[in-house]
Design an enzyme around this catalytic site. Sequence first.
Site, PDB file in Angstrom:
ATOM      1  N   ASP A  12      36.206  41.912  43.489  1.00 27.74           N
ATOM      2  CA  ASP A  12      36.216  43.377  43.403  1.00 27.74           C
ATOM      3  C   ASP A  12      37.184  43.984  44.414  1.00 27.74           C
ATOM      4  O   ASP A  12      37.436  43.418  45.470  1.00 27.74           O
ATOM      5  CB  ASP A  12      34.793  43.907  43.640  1.00 27.74           C
ATOM      6  N   GLY A  15      41.399  47.891  42.305  1.00 28.30           N
ATOM      7  CA  GLY A  15      41.771  49.294  42.104  1.00 28.30           C
ATOM      8  C   GLY A  15      41.947  50.010  43.438  1.00 28.30           C
ATOM      9  O   GLY A  15      42.932  50.734  43.653  1.00 28.30           O
ATOM     10  N   TRP A  17      42.634  48.688  46.322  1.00 25.85           N
ATOM     11  CA  TRP A  17      43.813  48.127  46.993  1.00 25.85           C
ATOM     12  C   TRP A  17      45.071  48.854  46.514  1.00 25.85           C
ATOM     13  O   TRP A  17      45.940  49.217  47.303  1.00 25.85           O
ATOM     14  CB  TRP A  17      43.893  46.633  46.672  1.00 25.85           C
ATOM     15  N   ARG A  25      46.636  51.147  39.215  1.00 29.45           N
ATOM     16  CA  ARG A  25      45.548  50.158  39.346  1.00 29.45           C
ATOM     17  C   ARG A  25      45.983  48.758  38.902  1.00 29.45           C
ATOM     18  O   ARG A  25      45.582  47.749  39.475  1.00 29.45           O
ATOM     19  CB  ARG A  25      44.344  50.588  38.502  1.00 29.45           C
ATOM     20  N   HIS A  29      45.459  44.542  40.039  1.00 24.31           N
ATOM     21  CA  HIS A  29      45.037  43.375  39.256  1.00 24.31           C
ATOM     22  C   HIS A  29      46.085  42.263  39.339  1.00 24.31           C
ATOM     23  O   HIS A  29      45.759  41.091  39.436  1.00 24.31           O
ATOM     24  CB  HIS A  29      44.796  43.756  37.792  1.00 24.31           C
ATOM     25  N   ASN A  60      33.308  46.146  31.213  1.00 17.07           N
ATOM     26  CA  ASN A  60      34.694  46.537  31.508  1.00 17.07           C
ATOM     27  C   ASN A  60      35.421  47.153  30.307  1.00 17.07           C
ATOM     28  O   ASN A  60      36.448  47.815  30.478  1.00 17.07           O
ATOM     29  CB  ASN A  60      35.509  45.340  32.025  1.00 17.07           C
ATOM     30  N   TRP A  61      34.865  46.978  29.074  1.00 15.51           N
ATOM     31  CA  TRP A  61      35.482  47.625  27.909  1.00 15.51           C
ATOM     32  C   TRP A  61      35.473  49.136  28.070  1.00 15.51           C
ATOM     33  O   TRP A  61      36.241  49.844  27.423  1.00 15.51           O
ATOM     34  CB  TRP A  61      34.741  47.253  26.617  1.00 15.51           C
ATOM     35  N   ARG A  63      36.432  50.847  30.543  1.00 15.29           N
ATOM     36  CA  ARG A  63      37.537  51.355  31.385  1.00 15.29           C
ATOM     37  C   ARG A  63      38.579  52.038  30.494  1.00 15.29           C
ATOM     38  O   ARG A  63      38.576  51.844  29.272  1.00 15.29           O
ATOM     39  CB  ARG A  63      38.179  50.191  32.140  1.00 15.29           C
ATOM     40  N   ARG A 179      31.117  38.217  46.991  1.00 15.95           N
ATOM     41  CA  ARG A 179      31.606  39.455  46.388  1.00 15.95           C
ATOM     42  C   ARG A 179      32.570  40.089  47.370  1.00 15.95           C
ATOM     43  O   ARG A 179      32.208  40.315  48.536  1.00 15.95           O
ATOM     44  CB  ARG A 179      30.468  40.426  46.075  1.00 15.95           C
TER      45      ARG A 179
HETATM   46  C1  FPP Z   1      37.640  44.367  39.936  1.00 18.38           C
HETATM   47  O1  FPP Z   1      38.404  45.283  40.642  1.00 18.38           O
HETATM   48  C2  FPP Z   1      38.480  43.487  39.162  1.00 18.38           C
HETATM   49  C3  FPP Z   1      38.464  43.341  37.811  1.00 18.38           C
HETATM   50  C4  FPP Z   1      37.574  44.069  36.907  1.00 18.38           C
HETATM   51  C5  FPP Z   1      39.383  42.447  37.144  1.00 18.38           C
HETATM   52  C6  FPP Z   1      39.480  41.095  37.777  1.00 18.38           C
HETATM   53  C7  FPP Z   1      40.719  40.494  37.335  1.00 18.38           C
HETATM   54  C8  FPP Z   1      41.612  39.902  38.144  1.00 18.38           C
HETATM   55  C9  FPP Z   1      41.514  39.707  39.588  1.00 18.38           C
HETATM   56  C10 FPP Z   1      42.799  39.349  37.548  1.00 18.38           C
HETATM   57  C11 FPP Z   1      42.524  37.962  37.142  1.00 18.38           C
HETATM   58  C12 FPP Z   1      43.145  37.792  35.862  1.00 18.38           C
HETATM   59  C13 FPP Z   1      43.235  36.627  35.218  1.00 18.38           C
HETATM   60  C14 FPP Z   1      44.089  36.569  34.039  1.00 18.38           C
HETATM   61  C15 FPP Z   1      42.539  35.406  35.665  1.00 18.38           C
HETATM   62  P1  FPP Z   1      38.209  46.837  40.353  1.00 18.38           P
HETATM   63  O2  FPP Z   1      39.285  47.242  39.403  1.00 18.38           O
HETATM   64  O3  FPP Z   1      36.823  47.088  39.902  1.00 18.38           O
HETATM   65  O4  FPP Z   1      38.467  47.422  41.774  1.00 18.38           O
HETATM   66  P2  FPP Z   1      37.841  48.767  42.379  1.00 18.38           P
HETATM   67  O5  FPP Z   1      36.362  48.531  42.563  1.00 18.38           O
HETATM   68  O6  FPP Z   1      38.545  48.899  43.681  1.00 18.38           O
HETATM   69  O7  FPP Z   1      38.173  49.861  41.406  1.00 18.38           O
END
Ligand code: FPP
Length: 235
Positions: A12, A15, A17, A25, A29, A60-61, A63, A179
């Site tokens: 997690d 986004g 970062w 965002r 990723h 996550n769908w 989003r 986490r």
């Molecule tokens: C959570 O960060 C991350 C995700 C929902 C996606 C995880 C995917 C990756 C790290 C890429 C890996 C990809 C492959 C192809 C293996 P967030 O977007 O929820 O962050 P935030 O809480 O700061 O918004």
Amino acid sequence: MKVPQHIGIIMDGNGRWANKRGLPRMMGHKAGVEALRRTLIACSDLGVKYLTIYVFSTENWGRPKTEVVALMALMELVRNEITELKKNNVKLTAIGDLDKLPAKSRKAIQQTMDATADSTGINLIMTINYGGRSEIVHAAKELARKAIENPELLESLDEKEFASHLYTAPYPDPELIIRTGGDFRISNFLLWQIAYSEIFVSETLWPDFAKPDLEAAIKDFSKRDRRFGKVKTAK
Ligand code: FPP
């Protein structure tokens, strides 16, 4: 340092970062993929046998469409990693309801699974369109179907038999869940399997996660007194 054989990671903070840097965002990723490469090698070096990562949840769908599409495209790129995965003896498996993924992403993932099927080193298990609750419902449906044919199954059904219908049937339960991003929640990740897992929350945002963060988590895990509901016996 006592190293777990199976670690699960909720990656997690991508986004946040990106936001901190004024970037879209998706850049978070992309940086998250780099963090994954580093962490996979670090786990392999430390002798971890299974690394399960939360790539895309059933929630996550919800989003924004652009982000979902971009994440699916990122998954398609997994195919480009085949040479590197094989070089590092990594066996990649994806679990979850993969039928709902776009055909191109599903195909790329399947190709990567096939290409690395003979690897004997670390298992990288990517949970995609995965949710702990939906996994349990899926197992229950399979069992119900079998019970219609064979009603005795209901009498003999126990935890071991139930777990053999989960996507994670081939793997031991994770001893440690990490986490990143500082939030203390499980977010529908491996609900059944974490019954006795130790949980470590790292403040580090996933794209910044590196070997020292992993070592900090494992060091903390080494100190935990794991009693599995029992009382520690005197030595
Ligand atoms: C959570 O960060 C991350 C995700 C929902 C996606 C995880 C995917 C990756 C790290 C890429 C890996 C990809 C492959 C192809 C293996 P967030 O977007 O929820 O962050 P935030 O809480 O700061 O918004």
